[in-house]
Design a protein around this motif. Structure first.
Motif, mmCIF file in Angstrom:
data_model
loop_
_atom_site.group_PDB
_atom_site.id
_atom_site.type_symbol
_atom_site.label_atom_id
_atom_site.label_comp_id
_atom_site.label_asym_id
_atom_site.label_seq_id
_atom_site.Cartn_x
_atom_site.Cartn_y
_atom_site.Cartn_z
ATOM 1 N N PHE A 267 38.655 52.966 42.066
ATOM 2 C CA PHE A 267 37.949 51.737 42.427
ATOM 3 C C PHE A 267 38.903 50.725 43.041
ATOM 4 N N TRP A 268 38.535 50.227 44.217
ATOM 5 C CA TRP A 268 39.342 49.220 44.917
ATOM 6 C C TRP A 268 38.553 47.931 45.044
ATOM 7 N N ASN A 269 39.128 46.880 44.472
ATOM 8 C CA ASN A 269 38.582 45.530 44.609
ATOM 9 C C ASN A 269 39.564 44.728 45.440
ATOM 10 N N ALA A 270 39.097 44.131 46.532
ATOM 11 C CA ALA A 270 39.999 43.482 47.488
ATOM 12 C C ALA A 270 40.250 42.007 47.188
ATOM 13 N N SER A 271 39.878 41.527 46.012
ATOM 14 C CA SER A 271 40.024 40.101 45.699
ATOM 15 C C SER A 271 41.484 39.670 45.558
ATOM 16 N N ASP A 272 41.714 38.397 45.813
ATOM 17 C CA ASP A 272 43.008 37.773 45.579
ATOM 18 C C ASP A 272 43.266 37.728 44.073
ATOM 19 N N THR A 273 44.532 37.839 43.674
ATOM 20 C CA THR A 273 44.887 37.860 42.251
ATOM 21 C C THR A 273 44.663 36.524 41.550
ATOM 22 N N GLY A 274 44.439 35.458 42.320
ATOM 23 C CA GLY A 274 44.283 34.144 41.695
ATOM 24 C C GLY A 274 42.872 33.810 41.278
ATOM 25 N N TRP A 280 37.323 40.282 36.861
ATOM 26 C CA TRP A 280 36.107 41.091 36.853
ATOM 27 C C TRP A 280 36.392 42.540 37.236
ATOM 28 N N SER A 281 36.984 42.708 38.429
ATOM 29 C CA SER A 281 36.974 44.016 39.079
ATOM 30 C C SER A 281 38.336 44.651 39.303
ATOM 31 N N SER A 282 39.412 43.964 38.947
ATOM 32 C CA SER A 282 40.737 44.573 39.072
ATOM 33 C C SER A 282 41.374 44.834 37.718
ATOM 34 N N VAL A 283 40.717 44.362 36.657
ATOM 35 C CA VAL A 283 41.268 44.569 35.316
ATOM 36 C C VAL A 283 40.199 45.120 34.369
ATOM 37 N N PHE A 284 39.267 44.268 33.964
ATOM 38 C CA PHE A 284 38.404 44.616 32.837
ATOM 39 C C PHE A 284 37.339 45.671 33.149
ATOM 40 N N PHE A 318 34.115 50.601 46.345
ATOM 41 C CA PHE A 318 34.805 49.503 47.025
ATOM 42 C C PHE A 318 34.043 48.205 46.800
ATOM 43 N N CYS A 319 34.796 47.145 46.518
ATOM 44 C CA CYS A 319 34.203 45.826 46.272
ATOM 45 C C CYS A 319 34.960 44.774 47.074
ATOM 46 N N SER A 320 34.213 43.906 47.760
ATOM 47 C CA SER A 320 34.859 42.820 48.500
ATOM 48 C C SER A 320 33.853 41.704 48.750
ATOM 49 N N ALA A 321 34.362 40.601 49.243
ATOM 50 C CA ALA A 321 33.498 39.510 49.689
ATOM 51 C C ALA A 321 32.819 39.922 50.995
ATOM 52 N N PRO A 322 31.657 39.352 51.312
ATOM 53 C CA PRO A 322 30.950 39.693 52.553
ATOM 54 C C PRO A 322 31.789 39.550 53.814
ATOM 55 N N THR A 323 32.734 38.607 53.812
ATOM 56 C CA THR A 323 33.581 38.410 54.987
ATOM 57 C C THR A 323 34.287 39.701 55.392
ATOM 58 N N VAL A 475 29.968 22.259 46.613
ATOM 59 C CA VAL A 475 30.997 23.289 46.713
ATOM 60 C C VAL A 475 30.730 24.181 47.918
ATOM 61 N N ILE A 476 31.791 24.511 48.647
ATOM 62 C CA ILE A 476 31.694 25.325 49.862
ATOM 63 C C ILE A 476 32.149 26.741 49.535
ATOM 64 N N LEU A 477 31.321 27.720 49.890
ATOM 65 C CA LEU A 477 31.641 29.132 49.667
ATOM 66 C C LEU A 477 32.050 29.742 50.994
ATOM 67 N N SER A 478 33.337 29.954 51.178
ATOM 68 C CA SER A 478 33.836 30.464 52.455
ATOM 69 C C SER A 478 34.722 31.674 52.238
ATOM 70 N N SER A 479 34.324 32.812 52.787
ATOM 71 C CA SER A 479 35.090 34.062 52.665
ATOM 72 C C SER A 479 35.388 34.400 51.207
ATOM 73 N N GLY A 480 34.449 34.081 50.315
ATOM 74 C CA GLY A 480 34.639 34.379 48.904
ATOM 75 C C GLY A 480 35.382 33.299 48.138
ATOM 76 N N TYR A 481 35.934 32.290 48.822
ATOM 77 C CA TYR A 481 36.633 31.188 48.170
ATOM 78 C C TYR A 481 35.646 30.059 47.860
ATOM 79 N N ARG A 482 35.841 29.404 46.725
ATOM 80 C CA ARG A 482 35.064 28.222 46.360
ATOM 81 C C ARG A 482 35.946 27.003 46.610
ATOM 82 N N ILE A 483 35.495 26.110 47.484
ATOM 83 C CA ILE A 483 36.314 24.977 47.907
ATOM 84 C C ILE A 483 35.559 23.681 47.612
ATOM 85 N N GLY A 484 36.165 22.827 46.812
ATOM 86 C CA GLY A 484 35.571 21.534 46.509
ATOM 87 C C GLY A 484 35.915 20.528 47.598
ATOM 88 N N PRO A 485 34.936 19.806 48.128
ATOM 89 C CA PRO A 485 35.207 18.860 49.217
ATOM 90 C C PRO A 485 36.153 17.732 48.823
#
Length: 581
Positions: A267-274, A280-284, A318-323, A475-485
């Motif tokens: 199983f490959w999860n392409a998320s950033d380690t932060g 969710w998908s790279s450990v547990f 395989f798991c990733s953000a829609p981007t 909150v802005i959801l961009s490329s899987g990132y949550r960004i507070g204005p």
């Protein structure tokens, strides 16, 4: 009592993958049973939370025993590769051996005690996984961070968390040195790569000398295990705390029903380690099922590298953000033979139905969407075997009672827009975050009547499928990132050209949505070249806050729309961007 001893003896849900097996008291496996539809999930998912639980000893070490007994498929626990084709493969036994050494480093060299907080900021390198497991073994509270954090971001996390130790790699060490003196609680700094540094412990040197004999700390299920910082709309990032049961036990619902994992899967999860998605998908989730966690170091995102990797290695899920999918369908997918790939999932933001269609036309594979957040496990999902409704988030996870509620917390009729709520009364789900640490008001603000509010709005249709409408906050959801204005606006206002700014989401064909800033210029800058000024402001934001937060679009305006009380009407600007004005 061990978690596996308390589970009902059921197997995997779907007839396509019915051979999933779970431990019994004799360390044997339960016989498989067939479950064929979504209703079966709700009937059989009844986990019980033991008083004491530790993922390292109660899950990972049990897979080690299974390996030794020959009752588990010979699949690595971790399979890591880099761009130079270097590979590391660890079995569960080797993962245990190495992580016990690291647990001793944390306890002895770093002088950390159970309950102490540790910030770990590392890229996708094997040591990141070791530190995740080692912190659990030692009873420490892990605080992950993305390598894109700036000095200001790191200082905020150090001061807010009272972390006693920070662990990073050589590239970030100078950044941490520039602010560490302002964090009085910080007692130890450890660098994982590069040359030894003054006032820093050297991970490699300590690892060579460390003992592999370590007794796992006996942790209560309700003890805090990890804290993730999450962006908000009106202030600095908050600390989202999870216990030893909320993620490690709660994510069984992701592992078994959404990711559909077996011990034989890679199983490959392409998320950033932060981000929490990495937990969710790279450990547990994969290790709950005894699956192999595949990882690629990939310092920079490259859709071509992802496709080449999927074609070269026996990755089954395989798991990733829609981007990522949006970028991959722009390639000639027919030139890549994804022979091992069987199951694809997406999370982090809504995925376009067109992308789902293009992906299936080229690969023959569906994309199963999932919805959750840092505070939860899977909330809604399209589970393996369910009918896919493109554009829908799927149906509620059996872990939660999910409803669409109004402003008073009342459940709304079908096909009516409202807030997504998780029922927390009469009993709060164990797989919901414990609290926003140190912020009881923020914690209380998420509750409305009998429901925890996710901050998203949706509609529920006649078949029980949920359809995402948008954020109820900013909150802005961009490329899987949550960004507070707020963070972006705060960065902009530090530039002398900016008198005032408002940040909202704006549609983007690749990233789904991006950060857009409406900026009121100070008189001294009103005559400047707008293109040069735009670039200057973007670079400024990249330096002041994490680079992924910078506004990809900037519009210079004379004034911002405001309420009578003087608050900026971001909603009006956002509606204009999305054609809803």
């Amino acid at each position: 009592m061990n978690l596996f001893f308390k589970y009902k003896p059921f197997s995997h849900l779907f007839t396509s993958r019915v051979c999933c097996r779970f431990f019994t008291k004799d360390n044997a496996y339960f016989a498989p049973r067939n479950f064929t539809d979504y209703e079966d999930i709700k009937k059989i998912y009844k986990p019980e939370v033991p008083e004491y639980f530790n993922f390292a000893s109660d899950v990972l070490d049990k897979w080690t025993v299974a390996e030794k007994n020959g009752t588990k498929e010979s699949n690595p626990a971790l399979w890591w590769v880099d761009s130079h084709e270097k590979e590391i493969k660890w079995s569960f036994e080797e993962l245990g051996f190495h992580s016990r050494k690291v647990a001793n480093i944390l306890s002895d060299a770093c002088n950390l005690k159970p309950g102490d907080r540790v910030i770990v900021i590392l890229p996708r390198i094997p040591e990141w996984w070791l530190l995740n497991v080692a912190c659990i073994r030692a009873g420490l509270i892990l605080i992950p961070g993305t390598t894109q954090l700036t000095a200001k971001d790191i200082l905020h996390r150090l001061q807010t968390s009272d972390a006693k130790c920070i662990i990073t790699h050589d590239a970030l060490a100078p950044v941490i040195d520039s602010v560490s003196a302002q964090a009085p609680s910080l007692k130890r700094k450890m660098v994982v790569s590069g040359s030894p540094r003054d006032e820093w412990l050297c991970f490699q040197k300590l690892f060579q000398a460390a003992s592999d004999k370590h007794t796992c700390i006996r942790t209560r299920s309700t003890d805090p295990m990890t804290i993730y910082f999450t962006s908000g709309t009106t202030g600095s990032p908050k600390m989202t705390e999870h216990s030893h049961c909320s993620f490690p036990i709660g994510l069984t619902v992701n592992a078994r029903y959404w990711l559909d994992l077996l011990p034989s899967d890679v199983f490959w999860n392409a998320s950033d380690t932060g981000w929490a998605k990495s937990a969710w998908s790279s450990v547990f989730a994969p290790w709950i099922q005894g699956s192999c966690v595949f990882a690629h170091s990939m310092a920079r995102f490259d859709a071509g590298v992802i496709l080449e990797t999927l074609a070269k290695y026996p990755i089954t899920t395989f798991c990733s953000a829609p981007t990522v999918y949006r970028m991959m369908v722009l390639h000639n997918l027919a030139s890549y033979k994804l022979k091992s790939l069987k199951h694809c999932v997406s999370a982090g933001e809504p995925i376009n139905p067109q992308v789902m269609e293009q992906w299936k036309d080229s690969t023959g594979l569906d994309i199963y969407e999932g919805y959750g957040q840092t505070e939860t496990v899977l909330i809604c999902g399209t589970f393996k075997g369910m009918k896919i409704k493109p554009g829908s988030m799927g149906k509620p996870s059996p872990a939660y009672d999910v409803q669409i509620v109004d402003g008073d917390g009342n459940v709304l009729p079908l096909n009516q827009e409202g807030d997504i709520g998780i029922r927390i009364s009469p009993q709060k789900p164990f797989c919901l975050f414990s609290q926003y640490t140190g912020d009881p008001e923020k914690t209380a603000s998420t509750q409305r009547g009998d429901f925890y509010l996710t901050g998203d709005r949706a509609i529920k249709d006649e078949e029980g499928y949920f359809w995402f409408v948008g954020r109820s906050d900013d909150v802005i959801l961009s490329s899987g990132y949550r960004i507070g204005p707020f963070e972006v606006e705060s960065a902009l206002i530090e530039h002398p050209a900016v008198t005032e700014s408002a940040v909202v989401s704006s549609p983007d064909p690749i990233r789904g949505e991006v950060v857009k800033a409406f900026v009121v210029l100070s008189p001294a800058y009103s005559g400047r070249d707008p293109e040069k000024l735009l670039s200057e402001l973007q670079e400024h934001v990249k330096k002041v806050t994490a680079p992924y937060k910078y506004p990809r679009k900037i519009e210079f305006v004379q004034q911002l729309p405001k309420t009578v009380s003087g608050k900026i009407r971001r909603n009006e600007l956002r509606n204009k961007e999305w054609g809803k004005a």
